[in-house]
Design an enzyme around this catalytic site. Sequence first.
Site, short mmCIF file in Angstrom:
data_model
loop_
_atom_site.label_atom_id
_atom_site.label_comp_id
_atom_site.label_asym_id
_atom_site.label_seq_id
_atom_site.Cartn_x
_atom_site.Cartn_y
_atom_site.Cartn_z
N GLU A 58 -10.49 9.14 -0.14
CA GLU A 58 -9.82 7.66 0.31
C GLU A 58 -10.71 7.34 1.83
OE1 GLU A 58 -7.66 10.28 -0.69
OE2 GLU A 58 -7.23 8.90 -2.38
N VAL A 81 -15.32 18.49 1.18
CA VAL A 81 -15.21 18.93 -0.41
C VAL A 81 -15.60 20.51 -0.81
CG1 VAL A 81 -15.68 17.92 -2.56
CG2 VAL A 81 -15.44 16.42 -0.65
N THR A 86 -11.32 21.34 -7.61
CA THR A 86 -10.89 20.42 -8.65
C THR A 86 -12.28 20.26 -9.53
OG1 THR A 86 -10.48 18.10 -9.51
CG2 THR A 86 -11.35 18.52 -7.06
N HIS A 88 -13.46 17.52 -10.55
CA HIS A 88 -14.26 16.42 -10.15
C HIS A 88 -14.88 16.56 -8.54
CE1 HIS A 88 -10.14 15.35 -9.36
NE2 HIS A 88 -10.45 14.38 -8.61
N ARG A 127 -20.18 25.39 8.12
CA ARG A 127 -20.35 23.99 8.41
C ARG A 127 -19.65 23.28 9.25
NH1 ARG A 127 -22.81 25.61 4.03
NH2 ARG A 127 -24.74 24.75 2.99
N1 INI Z 1 -10.37 15.87 -1.39
C1 INI Z 1 -11.09 16.30 -0.55
O1 INI Z 1 -11.05 15.84 0.61
N2 INI Z 1 -11.86 17.48 -0.74
C2 INI Z 1 -11.56 18.10 -1.93
O2 INI Z 1 -12.21 19.31 -1.80
C3 INI Z 1 -10.84 17.72 -2.87
N3 INI Z 1 -10.83 18.39 -4.34
O3 INI Z 1 -11.58 19.13 -4.65
O4 INI Z 1 -9.81 18.06 -4.93
C4 INI Z 1 -10.06 16.50 -2.76
N4 INI Z 1 -9.48 15.85 -3.52
C5 INI Z 1 -8.56 14.79 -3.17
C6 INI Z 1 -9.08 13.51 -3.33
O5 INI Z 1 -9.83 13.20 -2.16
C7 INI Z 1 -7.86 12.37 -3.15
O6 INI Z 1 -7.32 12.44 -2.13
C8 INI Z 1 -6.98 12.31 -4.40
O7 INI Z 1 -7.78 12.54 -5.56
C9 INI Z 1 -6.13 11.14 -4.47
O8 INI Z 1 -6.80 9.92 -4.71
#
Ligand code: INI
Length: 155
Positions: A58, A81, A86, A88, A127
């Site tokens: 987002e 991340v 996940t 993805h 980091r």
């Molecule tokens: N969002 C992150 O900021 N970091 C992550 O590691 C991550 N993983 O790995 O799932 C993550 N997922 C949520 C994603 O950014 C969205 O908020 C979600 O898919 C809703 O749109």
Amino acid sequence: MKEISGNLSAAGRKFGIAVSRFNSFFTEQLLQGAEDCLLRHGASPDDIVFVRVPGAAELPLAVQKLARSGRFDAVMALGCVIQGSTPHADLIEQQVSRAITQISLDTGVPVTGGLVAANNIEQAVERAGTKMGNKGWDAAMAAIEMVSVLASLEG
Ligand code: INI
């Protein structure tokens, strides 16, 4: 040869920050690092605005809104991340990095990325304020310099 370069003063500049809640254990450290950097380089607390978003995915939309608002000299995107959370995660990271670069080019507002991309928790720790520094601080430093570089180029 004539060199155009920026300085590292944030005095009188306005900054917008988008920070994700996902992996907040780390992103709060990034936010603190960015704020610390901006303040130590002369920014006023009143000139720093931050907005929280659910996750890194987002960040681009929030960054776009901040950059288009005309209220900020530079915008930062802070997120974390971690691979393995996940399948993805890789895709999220690539899309966010690409999007924030594009937003910066489209708006002409410097957008700097403080996106921790880590294979595991230990790398994320490194980091977000330990042995590899703080990506939030780095994003703020780059934002400050870019604001100044652009001012020099335009002046
Ligand atoms: N969002 C992150 O900021 N970091 C992550 O590691 C991550 N993983 O790995 O799932 C993550 N997922 C949520 C994603 O950014 C969205 O908020 C979600 O898919 C809703 O749109």
